[in-house]
Every structure is written in structure tokens, then in C-alpha cells.
Motif scaffolding. Structure first.
Motif, PDB file in Angstrom:
ATOM      1  N   LEU A  14       1.085  -1.369   0.225  1.00 59.49           N
ATOM      2  CA  LEU A  14       0.028  -0.041   0.059  1.00 59.49           C
ATOM      3  C   LEU A  14       0.758   1.395  -0.118  1.00 59.49           C
ATOM      4  O   LEU A  14       1.753   1.285   0.544  1.00 59.49           O
ATOM      5  CB  LEU A  14      -1.330  -0.193   1.281  1.00 59.49           C
ATOM      6  CG  LEU A  14      -1.678  -1.078   1.232  1.00 59.49           C
ATOM      7  CD1 LEU A  14      -2.746  -1.078   2.646  1.00 59.49           C
ATOM      8  CD2 LEU A  14      -3.099  -1.075   0.337  1.00 59.49           C
ATOM      9  N   LEU A  15       0.567   1.745  -0.575  1.00 57.88           N
ATOM     10  CA  LEU A  15       1.185   3.274  -1.053  1.00 57.88           C
ATOM     11  C   LEU A  15       0.940   3.933   0.182  1.00 57.88           C
ATOM     12  O   LEU A  15      -0.619   4.092   0.885  1.00 57.88           O
ATOM     13  CB  LEU A  15       1.062   4.324  -2.329  1.00 57.88           C
ATOM     14  CG  LEU A  15       1.833   3.892  -3.489  1.00 57.88           C
ATOM     15  CD1 LEU A  15       0.629   4.321  -5.029  1.00 57.88           C
ATOM     16  CD2 LEU A  15       3.412   3.680  -3.207  1.00 57.88           C
ATOM     17  N   ASP A  16       1.121   5.193   0.468  1.00 55.16           N
ATOM     18  CA  ASP A  16       0.602   6.142   1.290  1.00 55.16           C
ATOM     19  C   ASP A  16       0.078   7.299   1.390  1.00 55.16           C
ATOM     20  O   ASP A  16       0.890   7.836   0.019  1.00 55.16           O
ATOM     21  CB  ASP A  16       2.185   6.891   2.373  1.00 55.16           C
ATOM     22  CG  ASP A  16       2.935   5.415   3.108  1.00 55.16           C
ATOM     23  OD1 ASP A  16       1.752   4.407   3.579  1.00 55.16           O
ATOM     24  OD2 ASP A  16       3.935   5.168   4.088  1.00 55.16           O
ATOM     25  N   TRP A  17      -0.828   7.591   1.723  1.00 56.46           N
ATOM     26  CA  TRP A  17      -1.112   8.972   1.169  1.00 56.46           C
ATOM     27  C   TRP A  17      -1.513  10.251   2.040  1.00 56.46           C
ATOM     28  O   TRP A  17      -1.896  10.122   3.317  1.00 56.46           O
ATOM     29  CB  TRP A  17      -2.443   8.301  -0.007  1.00 56.46           C
ATOM     30  CG  TRP A  17      -2.523   7.482  -0.456  1.00 56.46           C
ATOM     31  CD1 TRP A  17      -2.710   6.115  -0.983  1.00 56.46           C
ATOM     32  CD2 TRP A  17      -2.671   7.664  -2.399  1.00 56.46           C
ATOM     33  NE1 TRP A  17      -2.596   6.296  -2.061  1.00 56.46           N
ATOM     34  CE2 TRP A  17      -2.505   7.343  -3.051  1.00 56.46           C
ATOM     35  CE3 TRP A  17      -2.288   9.497  -2.663  1.00 56.46           C
ATOM     36  CZ2 TRP A  17      -2.127   7.293  -4.532  1.00 56.46           C
ATOM     37  CZ3 TRP A  17      -2.253   9.028  -4.127  1.00 56.46           C
ATOM     38  CH2 TRP A  17      -2.538   7.875  -5.774  1.00 56.46           C
ATOM     39  N   TYR A  18      -1.287  11.528   1.557  1.00 60.28           N
ATOM     40  CA  TYR A  18      -1.399  12.647   2.497  1.00 60.28           C
ATOM     41  C   TYR A  18      -2.726  12.979   2.662  1.00 60.28           C
ATOM     42  O   TYR A  18      -2.514  13.741   0.799  1.00 60.28           O
ATOM     43  CB  TYR A  18      -0.377  13.716   3.138  1.00 60.28           C
ATOM     44  CG  TYR A  18       1.283  12.378   3.475  1.00 60.28           C
ATOM     45  CD1 TYR A  18       1.065  12.206   5.124  1.00 60.28           C
ATOM     46  CD2 TYR A  18       1.776  11.380   2.691  1.00 60.28           C
ATOM     47  CE1 TYR A  18       1.651  11.083   5.466  1.00 60.28           C
ATOM     48  CE2 TYR A  18       3.111  10.967   3.359  1.00 60.28           C
ATOM     49  CZ  TYR A  18       2.865  10.671   4.241  1.00 60.28           C
ATOM     50  OH  TYR A  18       4.379   9.777   4.916  1.00 60.28           O
ATOM     51  N   CYS A  19      -3.305  13.408   3.132  1.00 57.27           N
ATOM     52  CA  CYS A  19      -4.427  14.809   2.558  1.00 57.27           C
ATOM     53  C   CYS A  19      -3.884  15.852   3.463  1.00 57.27           C
ATOM     54  O   CYS A  19      -3.659  15.732   4.709  1.00 57.27           O
ATOM     55  CB  CYS A  19      -5.758  14.366   3.230  1.00 57.27           C
ATOM     56  SG  CYS A  19      -6.138  12.636   2.244  1.00 57.27           S
ATOM     57  N   TYR A  20      -3.831  17.170   2.462  1.00 51.72           N
ATOM     58  CA  TYR A  20      -4.153  18.453   3.655  1.00 51.72           C
ATOM     59  C   TYR A  20      -5.270  19.319   3.309  1.00 51.72           C
ATOM     60  O   TYR A  20      -6.140  19.075   2.113  1.00 51.72           O
ATOM     61  CB  TYR A  20      -3.017  19.137   2.485  1.00 51.72           C
ATOM     62  CG  TYR A  20      -1.611  18.286   2.635  1.00 51.72           C
ATOM     63  CD1 TYR A  20      -0.073  18.272   3.815  1.00 51.72           C
ATOM     64  CD2 TYR A  20      -0.974  18.032   1.500  1.00 51.72           C
ATOM     65  CE1 TYR A  20       0.531  17.670   4.057  1.00 51.72           C
ATOM     66  CE2 TYR A  20       0.037  17.148   1.259  1.00 51.72           C
ATOM     67  CZ  TYR A  20       1.004  17.011   2.605  1.00 51.72           C
ATOM     68  OH  TYR A  20       2.113  16.547   2.867  1.00 51.72           O
ATOM     69  N   PRO A  21      -5.865  19.914   4.766  1.00 50.58           N
ATOM     70  CA  PRO A  21      -7.158  20.143   4.609  1.00 50.58           C
ATOM     71  C   PRO A  21      -6.741  21.753   3.451  1.00 50.58           C
ATOM     72  O   PRO A  21      -5.732  22.048   3.183  1.00 50.58           O
ATOM     73  CB  PRO A  21      -6.643  21.189   5.876  1.00 50.58           C
ATOM     74  CG  PRO A  21      -5.064  21.288   6.344  1.00 50.58           C
ATOM     75  CD  PRO A  21      -4.483  19.658   5.500  1.00 50.58           C
ATOM     76  N   ARG A  22      -8.116  21.953   2.555  1.00 45.02           N
ATOM     77  CA  ARG A  22      -7.823  23.354   2.207  1.00 45.02           C
ATOM     78  C   ARG A  22      -8.514  24.263   2.345  1.00 45.02           C
ATOM     79  O   ARG A  22      -9.453  24.402   3.653  1.00 45.02           O
ATOM     80  CB  ARG A  22      -8.802  22.954   1.086  1.00 45.02           C
ATOM     81  CG  ARG A  22      -8.648  21.470   0.503  1.00 45.02           C
ATOM     82  CD  ARG A  22      -9.463  21.192  -1.086  1.00 45.02           C
ATOM     83  NE  ARG A  22     -10.015  19.788  -1.004  1.00 45.02           N
ATOM     84  CZ  ARG A  22     -10.667  19.067  -1.182  1.00 45.02           C
ATOM     85  NH1 ARG A  22     -11.306  19.595  -2.744  1.00 45.02           N
ATOM     86  NH2 ARG A  22     -11.531  17.931  -1.214  1.00 45.02           N
ATOM     87  N   SER A  23      -7.957  25.394   1.850  1.00 48.42           N
ATOM     88  CA  SER A  23      -9.165  26.477   1.906  1.00 48.42           C
ATOM     89  C   SER A  23     -10.242  26.491   2.132  1.00 48.42           C
ATOM     90  O   SER A  23     -10.611  25.757   1.048  1.00 48.42           O
ATOM     91  CB  SER A  23      -8.335  28.111   1.940  1.00 48.42           C
ATOM     92  OG  SER A  23      -7.966  27.426   0.359  1.00 48.42           O
ATOM     93  N   LYS A  24     -11.277  27.201   2.472  1.00 51.40           N
ATOM     94  CA  LYS A  24     -12.241  27.387   2.063  1.00 51.40           C
ATOM     95  C   LYS A  24     -12.802  28.130   0.279  1.00 51.40           C
ATOM     96  O   LYS A  24     -13.614  27.691  -0.373  1.00 51.40           O
ATOM     97  CB  LYS A  24     -13.350  28.731   2.752  1.00 51.40           C
ATOM     98  CG  LYS A  24     -13.440  27.966   4.076  1.00 51.40           C
ATOM     99  CD  LYS A  24     -14.196  27.270   4.166  1.00 51.40           C
ATOM    100  CE  LYS A  24     -14.584  26.212   6.048  1.00 51.40           C
ATOM    101  NZ  LYS A  24     -15.701  25.525   6.417  1.00 51.40           N
ATOM    102  N   SER A  25     -11.707  28.890  -0.098  1.00 52.38           N
ATOM    103  CA  SER A  25     -12.103  29.660  -1.099  1.00 52.38           C
ATOM    104  C   SER A  25     -11.637  28.348  -2.238  1.00 52.38           C
ATOM    105  O   SER A  25     -12.277  27.810  -3.515  1.00 52.38           O
ATOM    106  CB  SER A  25     -10.888  30.166  -2.185  1.00 52.38           C
ATOM    107  OG  SER A  25      -9.671  30.381  -1.577  1.00 52.38           O
ATOM    108  N   ASN A  26     -10.472  27.314  -2.399  1.00 52.78           N
ATOM    109  CA  ASN A  26     -10.106  25.879  -2.585  1.00 52.78           C
ATOM    110  C   ASN A  26     -11.121  25.265  -2.690  1.00 52.78           C
ATOM    111  O   ASN A  26     -11.449  24.005  -3.789  1.00 52.78           O
ATOM    112  CB  ASN A  26      -8.574  25.922  -1.636  1.00 52.78           C
ATOM    113  CG  ASN A  26      -7.412  26.604  -2.339  1.00 52.78           C
ATOM    114  OD1 ASN A  26      -7.384  27.212  -3.336  1.00 52.78           O
ATOM    115  ND2 ASN A  26      -6.901  26.146  -1.600  1.00 52.78           N
TER     116      ASN A  26
END
Length: 149
Positions: free
Chosen positions: A93-105
Motif C-alpha cells: 500500500l502507498l502512503d497517502w496524505y491529505c492536506y486541509p483545503r482553504s474555504k476558497s479552494n
């Protein structure tokens, strides 16, 4: 590419008579190698050039003391996954990272083409499964080249 990677790269080509019908680029790093790109000409796939290609690549690696070969990523249980597994490849399995988005994005991404594709995909898959086999076989070869895995 070969001039920049020198001895850390090789290209394997499969021929039918005098025609190149498949090829793969292999990158080496110490005793490890990976194949970031490989392809065959569709009209010759009945000859299974991908089998010959991978046989040559793996033989070259074994003959040159490469003990780890990375077949690259695949979708679990799909065709490329099964092809690689028959050669002894083990999935990781590959490691995946999720970064928080700003409201406009967030608003931009909700309307993006990628989000639309992701929401339509399950519906299209369900419709495809319900189609008669003869129709999927007839359409499949025409549709598949336009589908990214």
C-alpha cells in the motif's frame, strides 16, 4: 534519457520480425530497479509481447545482481495488477496524505472536472455492468484507450 542516466538506465525492446512492437524503460539504483514506463502496440498484443518484454527485463536484472524490482503502481485486482502478480510481484500500500483545503479552494474543487469525474465514475461503472456482454465486448476496445487507470 539514456545519456542522462548512463549505466543506471536501460531500454528493452521486443521485435516481431524487424518491427519494434513493445518497449520498456528501466531505471536502476544500486541493487534495485523499477520500470516507470512500458508499452506495446495494440495490434500485436495477440503475440503477448509484454510477456517477452518483462522476461527480458527481469532476466537482465537477475544477471546484473539486481535483487529488487518495482513493477510500479496498479489498481488492486485490475488487469495490470494481475499481470504483475503472476511474475511474483507483491503489493504494497502507498502512503497517502491529505492536506486541509482553504474555504476558497474547497469551492473551486467541488466544481472541478476531477470531482465531477469521481462522482460520475460509480454510476458509469454500474451502467456498464448492466449492459449485455456482447455490447461491452464490441464497445470495450473502442472506449478503453480513452480511460485512464
Amino acid at each position: 534519457m539514456a545519456s542522462n542516466y548512463a549505466n543506471s538506465c536501460f531500454v528493452s525492446v521486443v521485435y516481431f520480425e524487424d518491427t519494434p512492437i513493445g518497449a520498456g524503460i528501466v531505471l536502476k539504483n544500486g541493487n534495485k530497479a523499477s520500470i516507470p514506463w512500458a508499452s506495446t502496440l495494440r495490434e500485436f498484443n495477440r503475440l503477448a509481447p509484454n510477456m517477452k518484454l518483462y522476461w527480458n527485463v527481469l532476466a537482465h536484472c537477475a544477471d546484473n545482481e539486481i535483487c529488487e524490482f518495482d513493477f510500479g503502481r496498479s489498481t488492486y485486482n485490475e488487469g495490470t495488477f494481475k499481470f504483475k502478480k503472476q511474475w511474483g510481484a507483491q503489493p504494497y500500500l502507498l502512503d497517502w496524505y491529505c492536506y486541509p483545503r482553504s474555504k476558497s479552494n474547497e469551492r473551486e474543487n467541488e466544481n472541478s472536472e476531477g470531482s465531477l469525474k469521481a462522482s460520475i465514475k460509480p454510476v458509469v461503472e454500474q451502467i456498464w455492468r448492466s449492459l449485455p456482454l456482447k455490447l461491452t465486448v464490441a464497445l470495450g476496445s473502442k472506449v478503453r484507450p480513452h480511460i485512464s487507470l
